[in-house]
Each structure stands twice: as structure tokens, then as C-alpha cells.
Design an enzyme around this catalytic site. Structure first.
Site, PDB file in Angstrom:
ATOM      1  NE  ARG A 116      65.065  77.686  38.467  1.00  0.00           N
ATOM      2  CZ  ARG A 116      63.945  77.736  39.198  1.00  0.00           C
ATOM      3  NH1 ARG A 116      62.803  77.364  38.666  1.00  0.00           N
ATOM      4  NH2 ARG A 116      63.970  78.163  40.443  1.00  0.00           N
ATOM      5  CE1 TYR A 117      65.187  75.894  32.446  1.00  0.00           C
ATOM      6  CE2 TYR A 117      63.630  77.607  33.067  1.00  0.00           C
ATOM      7  CZ  TYR A 117      63.981  76.278  33.024  1.00  0.00           C
ATOM      8  OH  TYR A 117      63.144  75.333  33.555  1.00  0.00           O
ATOM      9  NE  ARG A 120      63.104  79.968  29.024  1.00  0.00           N
ATOM     10  CZ  ARG A 120      63.950  78.978  28.803  1.00  0.00           C
ATOM     11  NH1 ARG A 120      65.107  79.207  28.207  1.00  0.00           N
ATOM     12  NH2 ARG A 120      63.671  77.748  29.202  1.00  0.00           N
ATOM     13  CB  CYS A 129      45.737  87.465  40.910  1.00  0.00           C
ATOM     14  SG  CYS A 129      47.428  86.870  40.833  1.00  0.00           S
ATOM     15  CB  CYS A 133      44.328  80.162  40.407  1.00  0.00           C
ATOM     16  SG  CYS A 133      44.186  81.433  39.137  1.00  0.00           S
ATOM     17  CB  CYS A 136      48.411  80.210  42.488  1.00  0.00           C
ATOM     18  SG  CYS A 136      49.758  81.315  42.051  1.00  0.00           S
ATOM     19  NE  ARG A 138      56.028  82.954  40.280  1.00  0.00           N
ATOM     20  CZ  ARG A 138      55.961  83.260  38.973  1.00  0.00           C
ATOM     21  NH1 ARG A 138      55.031  84.077  38.539  1.00  0.00           N
ATOM     22  NH2 ARG A 138      56.848  82.775  38.128  1.00  0.00           N
ATOM     23  CG  ASP A 297      54.611  73.482  40.001  1.00  0.00           C
ATOM     24  OD1 ASP A 297      55.202  72.642  39.305  1.00  0.00           O
ATOM     25  OD2 ASP A 297      54.424  74.667  39.651  1.00  0.00           O
ATOM     26  CG  ASP A 334      58.624  73.771  36.310  1.00  0.00           C
ATOM     27  OD1 ASP A 334      59.844  73.625  36.111  1.00  0.00           O
ATOM     28  OD2 ASP A 334      58.002  74.809  36.029  1.00  0.00           O
ATOM     29  CE  LYS A 341      58.222  75.478  32.112  1.00  0.00           C
ATOM     30  NZ  LYS A 341      59.336  76.415  32.276  1.00  0.00           N
TER      31      LYS A 341
HETATM   32  S1  SF4 Z   1      47.887  81.266  38.636  1.00  0.00           S
HETATM   33 FE1  SF4 Z   1      48.592  82.472  40.412  1.00  0.00          FE
HETATM   34  S2  SF4 Z   1      49.623  84.224  39.556  1.00  0.00           S
HETATM   35 FE2  SF4 Z   1      48.387  83.343  37.920  1.00  0.00          FE
HETATM   36  S3  SF4 Z   1      46.425  84.442  37.986  1.00  0.00           S
HETATM   37 FE3  SF4 Z   1      46.181  82.613  39.219  1.00  0.00          FE
HETATM   38  S4  SF4 Z   1      46.687  83.253  41.292  1.00  0.00           S
HETATM   39 FE4  SF4 Z   1      47.489  84.813  39.935  1.00  0.00          FE
END
Ligand code: SF4
Length: 369
Positions: A116-117, A120, A129, A133, A136, A138, A297, A334, A341
Site C-alpha cells: 500500500r505504501y 514497505r 495464531c 484475538c 483481530c 484479519r 478497526d 486506520d 493511518k
Molecule cells: S491480532 Fe490477529 S493476527 Fe495478531 S495474534 Fe491476534 S489473532 Fe493473530
């Protein structure tokens, strides 16, 4: 010695040797990943069992025994439990919340590589994972087939980076890259390091928080070879700063790898000044640099975690007023749609009227008056 922080009953793991407990492979292989396992470890059947089953079908869960040991399972508002237990609120979407709020998939010139940038890019090298979380951004990837993340997939990213001369930094992310075997991770880092226009590598990993025993001497010596390499982790609550996590960060620092923290502002977990202050003080104590505080997000399945920006600004105002600048992260939003951001600065939005001091806290510590 296990972390002194745990308050839950660990009866399920009572017979586990100290050696196993501190072996990352044991932790990884004994993650709680099914509702049946979760019920067994709770030693009672929760009223929300059916809701959990439904949520887990959309968004799987995984909790390491170590991270589990940090929570008080009986408390539904426990900040560690909130971050990793399935919650029926994940299935209630607000209008505007989407699976890919930052439109990462749109900005992938090859699968898994977000560019995107200009200078990087982010390489999503796994979708696994140690602990998922619930907030998350993603979480859309959790259910994908692991086979997608094979060597051919990684090689296409390396080819793209090697042909794109203006990329100077690669952020190796996931999932959690440290759930991969050292051989595969090293192969990827080594390939990137062999590209002459790559100056800096960065790893994004929550391993020091959820499975700190993964930071072994071997991992540190392997990572050390690919410096300059920066390590970004995610502590969200002071209780996550365990002796084990502190040791993991110390080992990385001793290997010459700077460790920074990117917290997410999470409703019910850290969306108040006192918790944030204690988290930031704790990070400073273990020499981890507070880097970002992210506004949560607009990801589908995490609406219940999103605190409003006004309350985030209020926390930041009070932090600026009271604590050392070395402890203060940049509060950023973001922008949905992948527009990048933007920093959120308290003093530019609110006049001085709302600046409050934290005299009560400092009085107690005997630092003022
Ligand atoms: S924030 Fe998302 S990608 Fe990062 S450790 Fe937690 S679940 Fe995994």
C-alpha cells in the site's frame, strides 16, 4: 515456576511438568480449540454454550494454556477472557463493519502481500495464531486452508519484493509468523535479506504475550542474523505483562532486536485511563517501546470492542498530562477502505479545559505533595 498472575483453576494441567509447561511445542499442541475442550477446562457447562458453538463455526478459537492461565474464567468481564473467548456478539454486525476493513485484499499484487505504501509492504505468511484475538482485523483468514501458505506462495512474495526496487522494508506478519517452524521462517527471512534494496525487516507477533516460551535462544540467534530486524508485539492489558513475557522481550532485546508495542483500544479491556497508564508503565519497565495505540478497526465480528474515538482522545489527553512522554504511544485510526493511518492528537482537537491531572494516583505513590 508458573506465572504468578494466574487466578484460574488449572486443574486440567495440574499434572503437567514444569518442563512441558515451558516448552512452546507443548503449549502449542495443547491449545484449547474446541468447545468440548473449553468446557472441560472450565469444569462447568456455561449457559452460553450453544452461542459459543455458533460463533466458533464462523470464527474459530484457540487459546494457549499459558494465556488461559492469566484469566479469571469465572469473571465474564475479565480482560484476558474477553480477548480470547468466543462471544455471541461477534455474530451481530453493525452496518459498516466488514470482513476486510482496510481492504488489504485489494492491495495485494500477489496473494498475501499487501503493498500500500511505496517504501514497505506486509507479507502475510501464515493464517495460524497461537491464540486468536477476538478483535483481530484479519479474522476473515482464520478459516482458510493452511495449505495456501506454502513455499510457492512465499516465493511469489519474494519475487515481487525483489523486482520492486523502491520497497525497503518488509513487515512479516500473519497470523503469527512465530507459529511457523524455524526452518520455514528462516528461509523466508534469509531470502528477503538477500535482496539488496531491502534495508529493514519487521516481525509482527503476539507470541511474547500469549506463548512467550516460543522465544527461545535458538529463535533469538536465528532472528539476530537478519538484523536490522524490528519486533512489534501487542500487549493490551497490564496483566499480560507477566514475568515470562518480560523475559521473552528481554531475550529479543539482548539479541539486538528492538521491541515495540502496538495496542488496540478495546472496550472493556483497556478503554480507561488507569488501565492504559498501568499498561504503558509496565511496558516501559520491561524496555518495550509503546509505539501505536490503534483505534479498533471496523472489522466484522469486533463491533463490541470498538470504543469511540472521543473516549480514546480523553485517555490520550490525560496520559499527556500525567505520564512521561517515553511511555506514550501514538493514537492512530486506520481509515476504512485502506486509505492509511491518521494520528489522533488530543490537544489539536480539544482545548486545555479537559486536561486533568492524576493527583490521586501520584499522591498514593508519594511522588507529589
Ligand atoms: S491480532 Fe490477529 S493476527 Fe495478531 S495474534 Fe491476534 S489473532 Fe493473530
Amino acid at each position: 515456576m508458573k506465572s504468578k498472575n494466574h487466578t484460574t483453576s488449572l486443574s486440567l494441567w495440574a499434572g503437567v511438568s514444569t518442563e512441558d509447561w515451558y516448552n512452546w511445542k507443548w503449549q502449542y499442541n495443547n491449545r484449547i480449540r474446541t468447545i468440548t475442550q473449553l468446557v472441560r477446562v472450565l469444569s462447568e457447562t456455561p449457559a452460553t454454550l450453544e452461542e459459543w458453538r455458533t460463533v466458533a463455526r464462523s470464527y474459530p478459537f484457540s487459546i494457549t494454556p499459558f494465556y488461559f492461565s492469566l484469566m479469571n474464567t469465572a469473571d465474564e468481564k475479565d480482560p484476558v477472557r474477553l480477548q480470547c473467548f468466543p462471544d455471541q456478539k461477534e455474530d451481530n454486525f453493525l452496518p459498516g463493519s466488514v470482513a476486510d476493513p482496510l481492504e488489504e485484499e485489494r492491495d495485494m499484487p500477489v496473494p498475501g502481500l499487501v503493498h500500500r505504501y511505496p517504501d514497505r509492504c506486509v507479507a502475510i505468511i501464515t493464517n495460524i495464531c497461537a491464540t486468536y484475538c477476538r478483535h483481530c482485523n484479519r479474522k476473515r483468514m482464520w478459516k482458510r486452508d493452511r495449505m495456501e501458505y506454502n513455499k510457492g506462495y512465499l516465493r511469489r512474495m519474494i519475487d515481487y519484493v525483489s523486482k520492486t526496487l523502491y520497497i525497503r522494508e518488509v513487515i512479516v506478519s500473519g497470523g503469527d509468523p512465530l507459529t511457523m517452524g524455524e526452518g520455514a521462517l528462516e528461509w523466508f527471512l534469509k531470502s528477503l535479506r538477500s535482496i539488496s534494496h531491502i534495508d529493514v525487516l519487521r516481525i509482527g507477533s503476539r507470541i511474547p504475550v500469549v506463548m512467550p516460551m516460543r522465544i527461545t535462544r535458538q529463535v533469538c540467534s536465528m532472528l539476530r542474523k537478519y538484523r536490522p530486524l524490528w519486533f512489534n508485539t501487542q500487549f493490551n492489558h497490564p496483566r499480560e505483562i507477566t514475568p515470562e513475557a518480560a523475559r521473552a522481550c528481554e531475550m529479543l532485546l539482548e539479541a539486538g532486536i528492538p521491541v515495540s508495542n502496538q495496542s488496540v483500544l478495546l472496550r472493556g479491556v483497556n478503554d480507561n485511563y488507569e488501565t492504559m497508564r498501568d499498561l504503558l508503565y509496565g511496558l516501559q519497565r520491561i524496555s518495550v517501546r509503546p509505539y501505536y495505540l490503534f483505534q479498533c478497526d471496523t472489522v466484522r465480528g469486533a463491533d463490541h470492542f470498538r470504543a469511540d474515538i472521543g473516549s480514546g482522545i480523553e485517555i490520550m489527553e490525560k496520559l499527556w498530562r500525567n505520564i512521561s512522554g517515553l511511555c506514550i504511544p501514538q493514537y492512530v485510526f486506520d481509515v476504512p477502505g485502506g486509505r492509511g493511518k491518521i494520528p489522533l492528537y488530543p490537544l489539536s482537537l480539544f482545548p486545555v479545559k479537559s486536561l486533568e491531572t492524576d493527583e490521586h494516583f501520584f499522591d498514593k505513590r508519594g511522588e507529589v505533595n
